[in-house]
Design an enzyme around this catalytic site. Structure first.
Site, mmCIF file in Angstrom:
data_model
loop_
_atom_site.group_PDB
_atom_site.id
_atom_site.type_symbol
_atom_site.label_atom_id
_atom_site.label_comp_id
_atom_site.label_asym_id
_atom_site.label_seq_id
_atom_site.Cartn_x
_atom_site.Cartn_y
_atom_site.Cartn_z
ATOM 1 N N GLU A 37 -56.215 -7.498 -37.082
ATOM 2 C CA GLU A 37 -55.948 -8.058 -38.412
ATOM 3 C C GLU A 37 -57.268 -8.444 -39.064
ATOM 4 O O GLU A 37 -58.172 -8.936 -38.388
ATOM 5 C CB GLU A 37 -55.018 -9.265 -38.214
ATOM 6 C CG GLU A 37 -54.832 -10.203 -39.365
ATOM 7 C CD GLU A 37 -54.001 -9.644 -40.498
ATOM 8 O OE1 GLU A 37 -54.491 -8.721 -41.171
ATOM 9 O OE2 GLU A 37 -52.894 -10.157 -40.735
ATOM 10 N N ASP A 71 -55.645 -16.977 -41.504
ATOM 11 C CA ASP A 71 -55.946 -18.328 -42.013
ATOM 12 C C ASP A 71 -54.984 -19.358 -41.433
ATOM 13 O O ASP A 71 -55.245 -19.926 -40.393
ATOM 14 C CB ASP A 71 -56.089 -18.400 -43.538
ATOM 15 C CG ASP A 71 -55.077 -17.579 -44.317
ATOM 16 O OD1 ASP A 71 -53.935 -17.436 -43.871
ATOM 17 O OD2 ASP A 71 -55.445 -17.089 -45.402
ATOM 18 N N PHE A 106 -62.111 -16.954 -50.995
ATOM 19 C CA PHE A 106 -61.445 -15.658 -51.097
ATOM 20 C C PHE A 106 -62.530 -14.591 -51.084
ATOM 21 O O PHE A 106 -63.421 -14.588 -51.920
ATOM 22 C CB PHE A 106 -60.615 -15.579 -52.381
ATOM 23 C CG PHE A 106 -59.656 -14.429 -52.367
ATOM 24 C CD1 PHE A 106 -58.448 -14.522 -51.682
ATOM 25 C CD2 PHE A 106 -59.954 -13.243 -53.020
ATOM 26 C CE1 PHE A 106 -57.560 -13.458 -51.641
ATOM 27 C CE2 PHE A 106 -59.075 -12.169 -52.990
ATOM 28 C CZ PHE A 106 -57.883 -12.278 -52.302
ATOM 29 N N VAL A 107 -62.487 -13.729 -50.101
ATOM 30 C CA VAL A 107 -63.510 -12.688 -49.984
ATOM 31 C C VAL A 107 -62.889 -11.300 -50.128
ATOM 32 O O VAL A 107 -61.697 -11.124 -49.876
ATOM 33 C CB VAL A 107 -64.268 -12.774 -48.640
ATOM 34 C CG1 VAL A 107 -65.132 -14.010 -48.580
ATOM 35 C CG2 VAL A 107 -63.301 -12.744 -47.454
ATOM 36 N N ASP A 117 -58.785 -6.695 -50.210
ATOM 37 C CA ASP A 117 -58.598 -6.461 -51.636
ATOM 38 C C ASP A 117 -58.324 -7.730 -52.433
ATOM 39 O O ASP A 117 -58.000 -8.787 -51.888
ATOM 40 C CB ASP A 117 -57.400 -5.541 -51.853
ATOM 41 C CG ASP A 117 -56.077 -6.277 -51.634
ATOM 42 O OD1 ASP A 117 -55.937 -6.950 -50.595
ATOM 43 O OD2 ASP A 117 -55.206 -6.214 -52.515
ATOM 44 N N THR A 142 -48.499 -15.694 -40.867
ATOM 45 C CA THR A 142 -48.228 -14.267 -40.719
ATOM 46 C C THR A 142 -48.372 -13.843 -39.257
ATOM 47 O O THR A 142 -47.523 -13.151 -38.718
ATOM 48 C CB THR A 142 -49.232 -13.456 -41.557
ATOM 49 O OG1 THR A 142 -49.237 -13.982 -42.873
ATOM 50 C CG2 THR A 142 -48.877 -11.991 -41.592
ATOM 51 N N ILE A 181 -57.865 -10.789 -41.631
ATOM 52 C CA ILE A 181 -58.043 -12.233 -41.871
ATOM 53 C C ILE A 181 -56.896 -13.034 -41.283
ATOM 54 O O ILE A 181 -55.740 -12.694 -41.478
ATOM 55 C CB ILE A 181 -58.084 -12.550 -43.378
ATOM 56 C CG1 ILE A 181 -59.335 -11.990 -44.013
ATOM 57 C CG2 ILE A 181 -58.017 -14.041 -43.631
ATOM 58 C CD1 ILE A 181 -59.739 -12.685 -45.286
ATOM 59 N N LYS A 199 -52.908 -3.458 -45.293
ATOM 60 C CA LYS A 199 -53.915 -2.451 -45.491
ATOM 61 C C LYS A 199 -55.289 -2.997 -45.126
ATOM 62 O O LYS A 199 -56.189 -2.251 -44.759
ATOM 63 C CB LYS A 199 -53.946 -2.046 -46.977
ATOM 64 C CG LYS A 199 -52.736 -1.352 -47.489
ATOM 65 C CD LYS A 199 -52.983 -1.030 -48.974
ATOM 66 C CE LYS A 199 -51.778 -0.459 -49.649
ATOM 67 N NZ LYS A 199 -52.045 -0.225 -51.090
ATOM 68 N N LYS A 204 -60.307 -18.084 -41.283
ATOM 69 C CA LYS A 204 -60.696 -19.040 -42.324
ATOM 70 C C LYS A 204 -60.481 -20.468 -41.865
ATOM 71 O O LYS A 204 -59.449 -20.779 -41.280
ATOM 72 C CB LYS A 204 -59.849 -18.804 -43.579
ATOM 73 C CG LYS A 204 -60.355 -17.676 -44.408
ATOM 74 C CD LYS A 204 -59.743 -17.744 -45.790
ATOM 75 C CE LYS A 204 -59.887 -16.408 -46.454
ATOM 76 N NZ LYS A 204 -59.275 -16.402 -47.789
HETATM 77 N N1 HPA Z 1 -59.352 -11.765 -49.260
HETATM 78 C C1 HPA Z 1 -58.469 -10.756 -49.350
HETATM 79 N N2 HPA Z 1 -57.230 -10.833 -48.871
HETATM 80 C C2 HPA Z 1 -56.869 -11.985 -48.264
HETATM 81 C C3 HPA Z 1 -57.746 -13.064 -48.144
HETATM 82 C C4 HPA Z 1 -59.051 -12.955 -48.674
HETATM 83 O O1 HPA Z 1 -59.898 -13.874 -48.603
HETATM 84 N N3 HPA Z 1 -57.073 -14.052 -47.486
HETATM 85 C C5 HPA Z 1 -55.841 -13.553 -47.221
HETATM 86 N N4 HPA Z 1 -55.697 -12.316 -47.690
HETATM 87 MG MG MG Z 2 -54.357 -8.166 -49.902
#
Ligand code: HPA
Ligand code: MG
Length: 259
Positions: free
Chosen positions: A175, A179, A228-229, A235, A183, A177, A97, A207
Site C-alpha cells: 500500500e 494513515d 497531503f503528498v 494522486d 482502510t 500510504i 491505484k 502518516k
Molecule cells: N496523497 C494522495 N493520496 C492519499 C494521501 C496523500 O497524501 N493520503 C491518503 N490518500
Molecule cells: Mg487517491
C-alpha cells in the site's frame, strides 16, 4: 540563476551538517519502521530537480526525491527477503491505484535480490482497488472496487500418499500510504478470512496522525507529517500520478484540479 545556486548550497550544507539529523533521521530502534521526516522538513526547492513542466505551478517542493524512494524500496525488499526466507513464494497484493509504482519497484527489487543470492522468492501479484479519498479528504466509507474476490489467497488442498495437506499462502499487502489505518484494518480483516499462512504489510509512507496505525505496517519506507503528498503514483483527483518524486501540492494545484 544566482538564487538557485544559493538555495542549492544552503540545502546541501544543511544536509551535510549535523543539522541534517534534525530534518531527516533514521530511527535505529526500528529500521523497518521508516525514515522519519520531521514536521519542519520543508522539502527540496523545485529548482534542484527535474519534473514534468506541466506541473510547475502545481507543486510547492520536492518532498522525497525519486532516487531516495528507489533506494529505500530496495532496502525494504531486503527486509522482506529475510522475513519470507522460509517461503518459496509470496502472494503480493497490490492496493491500486496509488500502490502500483511502489509495488512494481518492490517486486522488481525482490527479483533482483533473489537472482543475486541463492534465495529466489517467486512472486505472484494480484490487485485490489480501494477508494476512500475525494479531493484531499478521507471519505467515510471504504469502497472495494475492482476484484473483491480474493479466493486465490485460499490455500489449495493437496493429496500425497492418501494424506491431505492444505497449501497455505504467505501474503504481502503493498500500500502506498497508511494513515489512520481504517482502510488497512478493513483489508487485513478481509484477507484473514482466507486463512493465509502469514500476512505482512508494506507501506511506502506512514502518516503521523492522531491514532496513527504504525503497528499495522511491518515495512515502512518513510514516516511523514500529516501533509497531503502527490507523485510516485499518488494522486490528487487522478492528477500527479505521472510525477516521479513525492511532492507537496501547492494552493494553485489544489484549486486547479479540484472537483
Ligand atoms: N496523497 C494522495 N493520496 C492519499 C494521501 C496523500 O497524501 N493520503 C491518503 N490518500
Ligand atoms: Mg487517491
Amino acid at each position: 540563476e544566482a538564487t538557485t545556486t544559493v538555495t542549492a548550497a544552503c540545502i546541501l550544507n544543511l544536509c551535510f551538517s549535523e543539522d541534517c539529523f534534525h530534518l531527516l533521521y533514521m530511527d535505529n530502534a526500528g529500521m523497518k519502521k521508516g525514515i522519519v521526516l520531521k514536521d519542519d522538513w520543508p522539502g527540496y526547492s523545485l529548482d534542484l530537480f527535474t519534473y514534468p513542466e506541466h506541473y510547475h505551478e502545481d507543486i510547492e517542493s520536492v518532498y522525497i526525491p525519486h532516487g531516495i524512494i528507489m533506494n529505500r524500496v530496495e532496502r525494504l525488499a531486503g527486509y522482506i527477503m529475510d522475513d519470507f526466507a522460509d517461503n518459496n513464494n509470496i502472494m503480493v497484493l497490490c492496493v491500486l491505484k496509488g500502490g502500483y509504482k511502489f509495488c512494481a519497484d518492490l517486486v522488481e527489487f525482490i527479483k533482483v535480490l533473489g537472482r543475486n543470492s541463492n534465495k529466489y522468492l517467486e512472486t505472484r501479484v494480484e490487485f485490489i482497488r480501494l477508494k476512500s479519498y475525494l479531493n484531499d479528504q478521507s471519505t467515510e466509507e471504504l469502497q472495494i472496487i475492482g476484484s473483491g474476490d480474493l479466493s486465490f489467497l485460499r490455500g489449495r488442498l493437496l493429496m500425497f500418499f492418501s494424506l491431505f495437506f492444505t497449501c497455505t499462502k504467505s501474503v504481502l499487502i503493498v500500500e502506498a500510504i497508511v494513515d489512520t489505518g481504517k482502510t488497512m484494518k478493513a483489508l487485513l480483516k478481509h484477507v484473514e478470512t482466507f486463512e493465509p499462512k502469514m500476512v505482512k504489510v508494506a507501506g511506502l509512507l506512514v502518516k503521523r496522525v492522531p491514532n496513527m496505525a504504525e503497528s499495522l505496517t511491518d515495512y515502512v519506507g518513510f514516516e511523514i507529517p500529516n501533509h497531503f503528498v502527490v507523485g510516485y503514483a499518488l494522486d490528487y483527483n487522478e492528477y500527479f500520478r505521472d510525477l516521479n518524486h513525492l511532492c507537496v501540492i501547492s494552493k494553485t494545484g489544489k484549486m486547479k484540479y479540484k472537483v
